[in-house]
Design an enzyme around this catalytic site. Structure first.
Site, PDB file in Angstrom:
ATOM      1  N   LYS A  75      20.075   9.712  62.260  1.00 57.01           N
ATOM      2  CA  LYS A  75      19.013  10.454  62.955  1.00 57.01           C
ATOM      3  C   LYS A  75      18.604   9.695  64.217  1.00 57.01           C
ATOM      4  CE  LYS A  75      14.468  12.437  61.721  1.00 57.01           C
ATOM      5  NZ  LYS A  75      13.437  12.465  60.652  1.00 57.01           N
ATOM      6  N   SER A 150      12.151  17.190  59.756  1.00 54.62           N
ATOM      7  CA  SER A 150      12.624  16.828  61.061  1.00 54.62           C
ATOM      8  C   SER A 150      14.048  16.276  61.082  1.00 54.62           C
ATOM      9  CB  SER A 150      11.683  15.824  61.708  1.00 54.62           C
ATOM     10  OG  SER A 150      11.616  14.658  60.947  1.00 54.62           O
ATOM     11  N   SER A 174      10.475  15.476  55.540  1.00 51.95           N
ATOM     12  CA  SER A 174      11.531  15.524  56.549  1.00 51.95           C
ATOM     13  C   SER A 174      12.927  15.113  56.123  1.00 51.95           C
ATOM     14  CB  SER A 174      11.116  14.678  57.762  1.00 51.95           C
ATOM     15  OG  SER A 174      10.047  15.330  58.415  1.00 51.95           O
TER      16      SER A 174
END
Lengths: 465, 107, 435
Positions: A75, A150, A174
């Protein structure tokens, strides 16, 4: 001797490790296949914001390591040397971190290779990946829909076989929510299990880096690589790190499991699938029963306030002086969160908002403590529904918080949780996730239950029948 | 203990908050923001109803205490001057540069 | 007659090896280049996290105990938010409502000054103003960012400028004596701020308060306070209330000048730093730390007065460091044993009439002192005899000296020293030579 799969990017980490060991295929072939699928899909799906040109070269150097040089997606809020780190924001456009995060350092030390940096909600502010300032990511299961967030890019990377595993982070949902929406496994460790050093901070008191994988086993392998105390992070624990793969293939007979939030209205079409999942657990010998917990709606308030307060504080450093671009580059969601957070901490309001929220947080912690004395684990739906359609988050001021309703309580309490696919809608190809929560430091138990469930069902699209 | 139940976020408050937060906000945005904030406050207004007498706030979920480090110079984490300035939009002879500040404390 | 109500805020940089929340070298003044003692933490980079310096915390407790404070058994760090280019995270890690130490005091000759609180925080970077290519800019150096800073705040108990100076000097003495700070004001190692107002009665706090900053020395502080008293008196005499503001001290013009009118107090939005777990002590640990405190300067000075009749004015010189105090202790005791007045010893050392220092073994010190005092007992006849013999040995030089060549004085003294194997008092010699 395993049959060589058609496309080597579709293997799991475990299959890759076994196959490489047995010389059924080579690392180069895995990279070739991965490169091919990324070249084909990334433009449309917008999973990777940056890819590592030297990945396969780096892989060869670490072929003898525990992770054997396998390609892992990371990420874009993890600081990495050599690849940019943007947190999907224009404020950090072009930012090249001069230091490596602890978690990616550990990943690299274990022989994982960072294949690329994945898209996310900008600053991790969201549950859709639509707030990314580099465009949204599409859900590989059904490109009319969102991947969640996210860590949407990481979950999509796994779902689309554009990597063998991924790293994400969870502040309140997330990891687990995008994992559920993309039909993959997402593991949120106990807060303090994995180091936050080098991860762009969102809500410091709940941010938890963690793995997203094709199977429960894969997430256990990844967690082994990245967990552990870090002297650079004062909030990591000295708690011993077990071998998380030792919890696989174990019976869950006799485990007491409490079912939470089963009274949430408006989910009539969803409950039958969730109930089918709980039946599997009781068929496996667990004692499953519904139990009432502290109203999760209050967690929305707690999370909203605490997170925005900490966000407003953590994002003050972005002034364009030492690095990055100035504050006019913040997107709308970031601006809103920073401002509301500032408000809840401001003079005359902080007692009423911030302090009060932290008190209600205590009530959640106490409630879980009480419940987990009685039950070995607690389960719920991961998400109150399937992945939403693209555009769903636009203009919706509280989109994320409402989507993460079922996950916020355990996140604000610091508990670990894992989401496994528990149903696939044949018409839409969209998934539901089963969220399994355990006491602090008992990720192993969550893995055990999730693994047993996964192996007793067919929802996992990588498990060979 | 009475708590003000605020679900209204006025445009004036938007401006004040934007200033406090150093977030550039143009006049055309304040109305939207005022509405968005009011919505948020409405959604979380239930929090003011939850009884919290005698409840201590949780600022750290870990329960950790006294996490410190020895007073030793950590050379391997220190940056060279070049590394420190690597991402600076403007630098000058080893310094970061900003337009002149009207000083808080000097001049 | 109005009463001065004054409180002082002192910041002192601790002389730890490394910074407060990271392992960077703590030597901002000694750095040869800007931005060479930095890391992700003190630069406030994305993802950086603080880890507290144990020694800095211990030293804060040590100071609190030395200043008679109550030590909070539970304490924490809080974030203090404001935007300024020298503050990289846009918040300073400090302490808000649970500082390490509270409610202490320092005695001065003009009364007790109560310490409200002592807390630990991190320093900011440094700004330098320049014009480059015609543009007015500020340059930022983060070598100083996150250096540990101890903040000591008094109650408004100070009533004269001289008391303020005495307090500040005592504080500096203790900080140096405990060996936790250098307090070099020119290097910014110790910074003073005064909050002052004038009241009609000493016990009722006035409704306004003026903050005076940018004070670089104790002398300037005295001057600034004196100036403020006059300035505020003039305003109050005209029935005007002085503005609640921050003023700086202009050392050239010798005036205070307005820097910033505080319309509204800064909203620092304090909250406990989620990255730093709280600090907890047990009472037992505090007691152990208290026992480990060295005997403090004030106590030693009183003891010297009692045991050695030492004039308190002479003690400060010997009470800068613990090792210095121990040495002086032994010297005075030895002097007393040898029936030499410790006060005389002190005076000789302070006025540099003997070349001794801490490294001089105590027995040697006494020898030197005795030798110095012995010069008064030189037999004048012996000296006269020696002078006559030298006159005969060097008749040409003697003639030239008598003719006015004063340069030869050194020559004759040297010759005399060779003849008389005792320390000479130059004044006595010159007298005798010229007879």
């Amino acid at each position: 001797m395993t049959k060589k799969p058609i496309s080597l990017n579709t293997v799991t980490i475990k299959q890759a490790l076994t196959g490489l060991q047995a010389k059924d295929f080579s690392l180069a072939e895995i990279y070739e296949a991965t490169d091919q699928i990324v070249a084909k899909q990334n433009k449309d799906l917008n999973v990777y914001l940056a890819t590592n040109e030297k990945a396969s070269v780096e892989a060869r150097k670490v072929a003898e390591s525990p992770l054997a040089g396998l390609p892992i997606a990371v990420k874009d809020n993890f600081g990495t040397i050599g690849l940019p780190t943007t947190a999907a924001s224009l404020v950090l456009d072009g930012y090249q971190s001069q230091y490596e995060s602890t978690v990616t350092t550990k990943l690299l030390e274990a022989g994982g290779v960072i294949y690329g940096k994945t898209n996310m909600d900008a600053w991790a502010h969201g549950s859709s990946t639509e707030t990314s300032q580099y465009g949204r990511t599409l859900n590989p299961r059904n490109t009319q829909h969102l991947p969640g967030g996210s860590s949407g890019g990481s979950a999509a990377a796994v779902a689309a076989d554009m990597c063998l595993g991924a790293l994400g982070s969870e502040t309140a949902g997330s990891i687990r929510q995008p994992a559920a929406w993309c039909g993959v496994v997402g593991l949120k460790p106990t807060y303090g299990r994995c180091s936050r050093y080098g991860v762009v901070a969102m809500a410091s008191s709940t941010d938890s880096p963690g793995p997203i994988g094709k199977t429960v086993e894969d997430t256990a392998i990844l967690l082994n690589a990245i967990a552990g105390h870090d002297p650079y992070d004062s909030t990591t624990s000295q708690e011993a790190v077990p071998d998380f793969t030792s919890f696989l293939d174990k019976s869950i007979k006799g485990m007491k499991i409490g079912v939470l939030y089963h009274d949430l209205p408006g989910l009539d079409e969803i409950w039958p699938h969730f109930d089918a999942a709980t039946k599997v657990l009781s068929d496996l010998g667990a004692l499953v029963e519904p139990v009432k917990a502290f109203d999760p709606h209050h967690a929305i308030g707690v999370y909203t306030i605490v997170q925005r307060a900490e966000v407003s504080s953590n994002l003050g450093r972005y002034d364009g002086i030492r690095f990055g671009n100035d504050r006019s580059h913040f997107g709308d969601e970031a601006k809103r969160r920073i401002m509301l957070g500032t408000f809840t901490l401001s003079s005359g309001y902080s007692d009423q908002y911030y302090l009060r929220a932290q008190k209600v947080r205590t009530l959640f912690i106490n409630d879980f403590e009480k419940l987990l004395k009685k039950y070995d684990a607690l389960i719920s739906l991961t998400s109150p529904g399937y992945a939403k359609k693209i555009g769903a988050s636009e203009g919706a001021a509280m989109f994320g918080e409402l989507e993460d309703l079922l996950l916020e309580p355990s996140s604000i309490s610091g508990l670990p949780g894992i989401s496994v696919p528990c149903y696939r809608d044949p018409n839409t190809n969209l998934y539901l996730g089963l969220n399994i929560m355990t006491p602090k430091w008992q990720e192993g138990r969550a893995i055990q239950i999730a693994d047993a469930y996964e192996k007793a069902t067919t929802w996992n699209s990588w498990r060979q029948p | 203990m009475t708590s003000k139940k605020q679900t209204d976020f006025s445009e004036k408050q938007v401006e004040h908050t934007a200033k406090l937060a150093h977030i550039p906000v143009v006049a055309t945005e304040t109305k939207q923001l005022s509405e968005a904030f009011s919505t948020t406050l409405e959604v979380i207004s239930d929090l003011s109803e939850v009884p919290v007498e005698g409840v201590e706030p949780t600022h750290h979920v870990t329960g950790l205490k006294n996490v410190t480090r020895e007073d030793v110079v950590d050379k391997k984490r220190m940056f060279s001057q070049a590394q420190a300035l690597a991402n600076a939009p403007k630098s000058y002879e080893g310094f970061f540069v900003v337009p002149r500040i009207i000083d808080r404390d000097e001049e | 007659m109005r009463h001065l109500i004054c409180g002082l805020e002192v910041h002192a940089e601790l002389k730890t090896n490394s910074k407060m929340f990271c392992g960077c070298k703590n030597d901002p003044f000694g750095a040869s280049q800007p931005n060479i003692y930095t890391c992700p933490v003190c630069l406030g980079l994305p993802g950086a996290l603080p880890v507290a310096n144990k020694k800095a915390i211990e030293w804060t407790i040590k100071l609190g105990l030395a200043l008679n404070c109550k030590i909070n058994l539970f304490s924490k760090f809080d974030r203090k938010h404001y935007f300024y280019p020298d503050l990289p995270k846009a918040y300073q890690i400090s302490q808000y409502d649970l500082p390490f130490c509270e409610n202490g005091f320092v005695e001065t000759s003009e009364g007790r000054v109560r310490i409200r609180r002592i807390h630990l925080e991190e320093d900011t970077g440094k700004l330098l103003h320049k014009t480059i290519d015609g543009n007015k800019v500020s340059l930022i150096d983060f070598n100083r960012s996150s250096v540990p800073l101890i903040e000591i705040v008094t109650e408004p108990d100070i009533h004269t400028a001289s008391q303020a100076k005495e307090y500040a000097k005592k504080l500096r003495q203790i900080l140096r004596y405990l060996d936790i700070a250098n307090c070099d004001m020119e290097q910014g190692g110790m910074r003073l701020e005064a909050n002052l107002s004038l009241a009609n009665t000493p016990d009722v706090l006035p409704k306004y308060k003026v903050e005076v900053k940018n004070i670089n020395s104790f002398r300037f502080m005295e001057q600034a306070i004196a100036y403020e008293v006059i300035r505020q008196t003039e305003l109050l005499d005209k029935n005007q209330t002085p503005a609640q503001e921050t003023r700086g001290w202009d050392m050239q013009k010798q005036v205070t000048y307005s820097q910033r009118v505080k319309e509204e107090a800064e909203d620092y939005r304090y909250f406990p730093d989620p990255d730093l777990p709280p600090i907890e002590f047990t009472q037992t640990q505090i007691e152990i730390m208290r026992k480990l405190l060295p005997e403090l300067p004030d106590v030693i000075a009183r003891r010297w007065e009692h045991d050695f009749n030492l004039d308190p004015k002479n003690s400060a010189y010997f009470l800068e460091t613990q090792s210095g105090a121990q040495w002086a202790d032994a010297v005075f005791a030895d002097a007393k044993r040898n029936k030499v007045e410790p006060n005389d010893v002190a005076n000789l050392i302070i006025n540099k009439k003997v070349t001794v220092d801490q490294t001089t073994p105590v027995t040697e010190v006494i020898e030197k002192i005795l030798a110095a005092t012995r010069t008064d007992q030189l037999d004048p006849n012996l000296v006269k005899e020696a002078i006559n013999s030298i006159k005969n040995e060097f008749p040409t030089e003697w003639q030239r000296y008598q003719a006015g060549d004063k340069k030869l004085l050194g020559f004759f003294i040297g010759q005399l020293k060779k003849k008389i194997n005792q320390p000479l008092d130059p004044k006595q010699i010159i007298e005798l030579l010229n007879k």
